[in-house]
Design a protein around this motif. Structure first.
Motif, mmCIF file in Angstrom:
data_model
loop_
_atom_site.group_PDB
_atom_site.id
_atom_site.type_symbol
_atom_site.label_atom_id
_atom_site.label_comp_id
_atom_site.label_asym_id
_atom_site.label_seq_id
_atom_site.Cartn_x
_atom_site.Cartn_y
_atom_site.Cartn_z
ATOM 1 N N UNK A 229 0.713 -1.395 0.163
ATOM 2 C CA UNK A 229 0.033 0.480 0.003
ATOM 3 C C UNK A 229 1.126 1.498 -0.010
ATOM 4 N N UNK A 230 1.967 0.908 0.900
ATOM 5 C CA UNK A 230 2.888 2.268 0.960
ATOM 6 C C UNK A 230 3.645 2.926 -0.226
ATOM 7 N N UNK A 231 3.996 1.473 -1.358
ATOM 8 C CA UNK A 231 4.527 1.764 -2.369
ATOM 9 C C UNK A 231 3.916 2.833 -3.432
ATOM 10 N N UNK A 232 2.707 1.843 -3.713
ATOM 11 C CA UNK A 232 1.253 2.430 -4.151
ATOM 12 C C UNK A 232 0.762 4.363 -3.691
ATOM 13 N N UNK A 235 3.627 5.781 -5.505
ATOM 14 C CA UNK A 235 3.986 6.175 -6.649
ATOM 15 C C UNK A 235 2.752 6.618 -7.415
ATOM 16 N N UNK A 236 1.876 7.403 -6.568
ATOM 17 C CA UNK A 236 1.016 7.573 -7.138
ATOM 18 C C UNK A 236 0.551 9.087 -6.749
ATOM 19 N N UNK A 237 1.644 9.442 -6.338
ATOM 20 C CA UNK A 237 1.748 11.531 -5.636
ATOM 21 C C UNK A 237 3.353 11.264 -4.758
ATOM 22 N N UNK A 238 2.899 12.744 -4.620
ATOM 23 C CA UNK A 238 4.488 13.352 -4.191
ATOM 24 C C UNK A 238 4.959 12.962 -2.784
ATOM 25 N N UNK A 239 3.473 11.804 -2.243
ATOM 26 C CA UNK A 239 4.228 11.565 -0.492
ATOM 27 C C UNK A 239 4.922 10.921 -0.602
ATOM 28 N N UNK A 240 5.936 10.617 0.794
ATOM 29 C CA UNK A 240 6.802 10.673 0.327
ATOM 30 C C UNK A 240 6.128 9.220 1.978
ATOM 31 N N UNK A 241 5.987 9.072 2.315
ATOM 32 C CA UNK A 241 5.105 7.808 3.358
ATOM 33 C C UNK A 241 4.073 7.719 3.760
#
Length: 670
Positions: A229-232, A235-241
């Motif tokens: 879930x974190x990788x998705x 990959x879909x936003x600029x969020x780092x975590x």
């Protein structure tokens, strides 16, 4: 009876509200983490219990005290929540509120510090906020009790409220992840805990929740789900975590709520707190101002108020009180043994310490004033750069400040420090802070040898403790803090003039421990010391130099000789100081058969030189922690190894520093 959890950010007035609603008193301070354990009180209207939990910013814990809240939510049964929020810091405070609403228990929100919000040009419509959050929102002033009775009424009916958990839309990726979580953790396995809340806390990185979930399913499967879930999300936003994504969704929701219920007026006026902070937290003036505050505290304690009051109490105990007790014992026909035990043992030993109560209480009063005014948090902020240079952060300075009053709560306050190794180092260093128990020893010696400079001498001892703690922090951090990142978050509350009632109760709360010790450790220690001085190998009533006490003290005399006080009297006094540092004064009063403090000081001037006297009080500052502190270190570290280490390193440090002071002083001709 119902159980209600009281939850809020640090410095929102949570403990003040607890005191008002329960009629009980818990220590109120103005920094993060003052309430480090849950405290339970009965509501005034007898409808239930209120559980005061530690101040936290989020349910995902960083420090040991913050983990208390998550553990409570998982393992304890309660009926509802009282969430107190700061009206002037709503955007930050409501992050925790969202997490509580997602838990799904009935909740009442107390909107505190509206006066501070108005000063900052913030106007809040609590009716609109209540409508948006779908829970009662009550404006209160926790310090004075305004609005608290209305809150009490709401709490009394909280069990009847039907509260649906808040359900925010966290986006398709996370919502799918939550659905997968439901497959991993069936609802029937979680003991009536809200499953969606557990999922969100898991994805947010709450380690307490994660430990709980590990008991229900495979840890590997949980790791796999989290990483997926974190990788998705990455990959879909600029969020780092993943936690940052959850935070951003909650923050957007809070902004939409506040747009409806909050109005900010434009004002050119700089808040008073900001104007004061510009001075007291200034890079150049911050530390000097802190030192000036300490110096002023010692002037009050010794020169202006404390010493005259202590002298008056000493006159009463050594004069009228001793005469009355002596007359009473003679009229009762007691034996010489009993008369000597009571007068030369108990009255001399306990009374020799009690005479310093005025100085102790003045010190505690001033510390309480600084705490409740909001200055203590600034002291931590000011010290952050200096603490950072030795491998810690400003928050580590807070337990040290508390240690000025007593090392025991100082060691316990290290729970607020997030990193385990920083917490350990702070625990090891806090006993180097000069606690109130050492104050009677200082007062005795500085009054005898340095009467004109007693404030400066005591001030030097406190600063010496801080300097050596920083030096040892540098050494320990090089050894223990490899690859550990420091986190420093401290709340800066608004400045307030402390309420007289709160100030006096806080002073009493600190000082009563000193009085309690006079009736336990010091009383018992005085009796034992007198018996050892009264008895010897040749029987009872022996000369002091032929007593068991002299024999025991004589074992340490050769070791102490290079430090300037190689006598059996000094050795015996230092040994009894392990019980409690105040017992050193009791020991000397009994050993020297002094009728009052002036006589004892006169006898000390014959046994010590000014240099050896100064060396002795430096040794008292640094050598082994008292028995209560050692027990607390064992409890907080959970390690026998580190407990022994705290004793051994302090003893070695005390010996080395005192040896340097005495031998260098002799070389310089003192």
């Amino acid at each position: 009876m119902i159980n209600i959890a009281l939850v809020g950010n640090p410095n929102t007035g949570k403990t003040s509200l607890f005191n008002y609603l329960t009629g009980s008193y818990e220590f109120v301070g103005n920094w993060s983490g003052v309430t480090v354990e849950k405290k339970v009180g009965t509501l005034k209207n007898k409808t239930g219990h209120l559980i005061d939990l530690p101040g936290i910013y989020t349910l995902s814990p960083l420090s040991k005290d913050e983990s208390v809240v998550s553990n409570y939510f998982i393992s304890e049964s309660f009926n509802g929540i009282v969430n107190i929020v700061d009206a002037s810091q709503l955007e930050r405070n409501l992050i925790l509120t969202i997490q509580l609403l997602e838990y799904g228990k009935p909740i009442v929100i107390g909107l505190n510090m509206s006066d501070v919000a108005k000063q900052r040009g913030i106007s809040l419509n609590e009716e609109k906020l209540s409508k948006e959050l779908k829970v009662p929102v009550i404006s209160i002033v926790a310090r004075s009790g305004k609005g608290c009775n209305i809150m009490m009424d709401q709490i009394s009916t909280i069990e009847t409220k039907d509260q649906q958990p808040l359900k925010l839309d966290y986006g398709e990726i996370l919502e799918n992840g939550i659905d997968e979580f439901f497959y991993l953790i069936p609802s029937q396995t979680v003991q009536n805990l809200p499953l969606r809340w557990l999922a969100l806390q898991f994805f947010e990185g709450n380690q307490i929740v994660r430990s709980y979930l590990n008991t229900l399913t495979s840890s590997d499967k949980l790791d796999e789900l989290f990483e997926k879930v974190e990788n998705q999300v990455k990959n879909s936003s600029n969020i780092k975590s993943l936690s940052q994504w959850i935070y951003s969704v909650r923050k957007d929701y809070i902004s939409s709520i506040l747009d409806q219920s909050l109005e900010k007026e434009r004002t050119n006026q700089v808040p008073l707190s900001d104007r004061i902070d510009a001075i007291v937290t200034n890079k150049l003036f911050g530390i000097p101002i802190f030192l000036i505050c300490m110096l002023f505290m010692f002037k009050l304690t010794f020169d202006w108020l404390g010493t005259p009051l202590s002298d008056s109490l000493d006159y009463f105990i050594s004069g009228p009180l001793t005469s009355w007790i002596s007359t009473l014992l003679q009229s009762l026909g007691t034996s010489n043994f009993i008369q000597s035990l009571v007068l030369d043992g108990i009255v001399a030993g306990v009374g020799g310490v009690i005479v310093f109560i005025p100085q102790i209480f003045i010190l505690f009063f001033f510390i309480s004033f600084l705490e409740d005014s909001g200055y203590m948090a600034r002291a931590a902020l000011v010290m952050d750069k200096l603490m950072e240079s030795v491998g810690l952060n400003g928050k580590a300075f807070i337990p040290m400040i508390i240690g000025f009053g007593c090392n025991v709560p100082g060691v316990m306050a290290a729970r607020t420090i997030e990193q385990p190794k920083e917490r350990l180092i702070t625990i090891l260093l806090t006993p180097l802070m000069s606690c109130s128990a050492r104050l009677p020893v200082y007062a005795l010696f500085v009054g005898a040898f340095f009467a004109k400079y007693q404030t400066m001498i005591v001030f030097f001892l406190y600063v010496l403790g801080i300097v050596l703690a920083l030096l040892m922090a540098k050494i320990f951090s090089k050894i223990l803090l490899k690859n550990e990142t420091s986190i420093f978050v401290v709340e800066l509350p608004p400045y307030r003039i402390p309420q007289t009632k709160t100030l006096l109760r806080s002073t009493w709360d600190k000082g009563k421990g000193f009085i309690r010790k006079a009736g336990t450790f010091i009383f018992g220690g005085s009796v034992i010391i007198w018996l050892l001085s009264y008895a010897g190998p040749n029987g009872l009533g022996v000369e002091m130099d032929d007593s068991f006490l002299a024999i025991i003290g004589g074992l340490f005399a050769p070791i102490l000789a290079p430090l300037g006080f190689g006598t059996w009297q000094a050795g015996a006094s230092l040994l009894t100081g392990f019980l409690a540092k105040e017992v050193v004064v009791s020991s000397m009063n009994i050993i020297y058969h002094a009728p009052n403090m002036d006589s004892l000081q006169a006898l000390l001037t014959q046994a010590y030189t000014p240099l050896s006297a100064f060396s002795f009080i430096v040794f008292i500052l640094l050598y082994i922690p008292c028995l209560a502190t050692v027990g607390t270190i064992k409890k907080e570290t959970g390690s026998t190894k580190w407990t022994y280490f705290s004793i051994i390193y302090a003893l070695i440090l005390a010996y080395i520093i005192t040896l340097i002071i005495y031998q260098c002083g002799k070389l310089l001709g003192f």
